[in-house]
Design a protein around this motif. Structure first.
Motif, PDB file in Angstrom:
ATOM      1  N   GLY A 128      29.737   4.542  61.746  1.00  0.00           N
ATOM      2  CA  GLY A 128      31.064   5.003  61.355  1.00  0.00           C
ATOM      3  C   GLY A 128      31.786   5.667  62.509  1.00  0.00           C
ATOM      4  N   GLN A 129      33.062   5.933  62.318  1.00  0.00           N
ATOM      5  CA  GLN A 129      33.883   6.486  63.394  1.00  0.00           C
ATOM      6  C   GLN A 129      33.871   8.018  63.386  1.00  0.00           C
ATOM      7  OE1 GLN A 129      37.779   4.664  63.814  1.00  0.00           O
ATOM      8  NE2 GLN A 129      37.051   2.739  62.921  1.00  0.00           N
ATOM      9  N   VAL A 130      32.694   8.571  63.570  1.00  0.00           N
ATOM     10  CA  VAL A 130      32.552  10.018  63.718  1.00  0.00           C
ATOM     11  C   VAL A 130      31.750  10.289  64.983  1.00  0.00           C
ATOM     12  CG1 VAL A 130      32.669  10.536  61.247  1.00  0.00           C
ATOM     13  CG2 VAL A 130      30.456  10.056  62.290  1.00  0.00           C
ATOM     14  N   GLU A 131      32.033  11.412  65.614  1.00  0.00           N
ATOM     15  CA  GLU A 131      31.366  11.727  66.873  1.00  0.00           C
ATOM     16  C   GLU A 131      30.029  12.427  66.668  1.00  0.00           C
ATOM     17  OE1 GLU A 131      33.963  13.967  69.328  1.00  0.00           O
ATOM     18  OE2 GLU A 131      35.402  12.352  69.619  1.00  0.00           O
ATOM     19  N   SER A 132      29.918  13.222  65.610  1.00  0.00           N
ATOM     20  CA  SER A 132      28.689  13.986  65.418  1.00  0.00           C
ATOM     21  C   SER A 132      28.541  14.385  63.963  1.00  0.00           C
ATOM     22  CB  SER A 132      28.684  15.239  66.305  1.00  0.00           C
ATOM     23  OG  SER A 132      29.755  16.096  65.939  1.00  0.00           O
ATOM     24  N   LEU A 133      27.323  14.830  63.612  1.00  0.00           N
ATOM     25  CA  LEU A 133      27.031  15.332  62.276  1.00  0.00           C
ATOM     26  C   LEU A 133      26.874  16.844  62.321  1.00  0.00           C
ATOM     27  CD1 LEU A 133      24.312  12.738  61.177  1.00  0.00           C
ATOM     28  CD2 LEU A 133      26.690  12.830  60.392  1.00  0.00           C
ATOM     29  N   ASN A 134      27.084  17.481  61.190  1.00  0.00           N
ATOM     30  CA  ASN A 134      26.778  18.900  61.089  1.00  0.00           C
ATOM     31  C   ASN A 134      25.308  19.101  61.423  1.00  0.00           C
ATOM     32  OD1 ASN A 134      25.620  21.229  59.275  1.00  0.00           O
ATOM     33  ND2 ASN A 134      27.784  21.688  59.526  1.00  0.00           N
TER      34      ASN A 134
END
Length: 263
Positions: free
Chosen positions: A237-243
């Motif tokens: 997906g188009q996210v840079e990082s997770l919590n």
């Protein structure tokens, strides 16, 4: 059960309990203030010494049997005074001062279970969630490196929901702790978006230490240089990082899955 009434907000005990809202006060007295009967029971069951129980006048009626706290003094305060001590906007009417157990084990691990290492985790909610997740995954030792939020911060205590009392938490210098873990046979795995392998492609030995870094900066270069391996969590997906608490859950339960598969 005898209840001692305190009518003045300037009472010395009240001043002491108020100081427990700060890290300096908690370190001075070696104790923390917890709120709510559920947390009180969790702390007592885990063997933490309860120094005193504090209730508001309004909370006395709903007070359950405290016979499991034999010999512990109970103090009643005016609701306005009680509200000054607790951190929540809707106080539950009962709090307690509990003694923080001393760590006398140094860098020794009791068994061969996984260890979680945290490098400068700053958000109290994240740390509390990580502690609860770690306990759920069978992790007994969580070591906090420099820059990590105080584990006895009231927000950490609430979000950990009792796991704080059953987890062996140590404040350590990771530059010393990681080499000591390796001497005990531990394989130290860090996380990096630039790692070559996905977390599920790595085989984790029974003695594995997972290292997680700061919410914004990740693992510091100095600490990262000490790890044995690095993994990343694939994110199409188009996210840079997770919590970081989500990352902890994904990695720790992959360890657990592999261990269960090998049984």
């Amino acid at each position: 059960m005898e209840i001692h009434q305190i009518t003045s907000a300037r009472n010395e005990k009240v001043k002491r309990w108020r100081k427990l809202s700060t890290r300096k006060g908690r370190e001075e007295f070696g104790s923390i203030l917890i709120e709510g009967e559920k947390l009180l029971k969790e702390a007592a069951r885990a063997g933490w010494q309860v120094r005193s129980v504090i209730v508001s006048d309004e909370g006395i009626r709903g007070l359950e049997d405290l016979s499991y706290l034999d010999g512990v003094s109970v103090y009643a305060l005016y609701p306005s005074t009680f509200a000054q001590l607790v951190d929540t906007q809707t106080p539950q009417g009962i709090a307690a001062e509990v003694v923080v157990p001393e760590n006398k084990e140094g860098y020794r691990i009791r068994g061969e279970e996984p260890v979680l290492l945290l490098d400068a985790i700053q958000d109290p909610g994240n740390l509390g969630t990580i502690l609860r997740t770690a306990e759920a995954a069978g992790v007994g030792d969580v070591w906090l490196g420099a820059g990590t939020v105080d584990p006895f911060n009231p927000k950490v205590v609430r979000s950990a929901m009792g796991s704080l009392f059953r987890t062996r938490i140590r404040r350590v210098d990771l530059r010393e702790a990681i080499p000591e873990l390796k001497k005990q046979g531990y394989w130290v795995v860090g996380t990096s978006p630039r790692a070559e392998r996905a977390h599920f492609d790595c085989h984790y030995p029974k003695q594995t230490a997972i290292l997680l870094g700061n919410e914004g900066k990740g693992i510091s270069a100095e600490i990262d240089s000490l790890v044995d391996d690095r993994v990343k969590i694939p994110m199409p997906g188009q996210v840079e990082s997770l919590n970081v608490s989500v990352t902890a859950g994904i990695l720790l339960f992959e360890l657990l899955r592999q261990q269960w598969t090998e049984i």
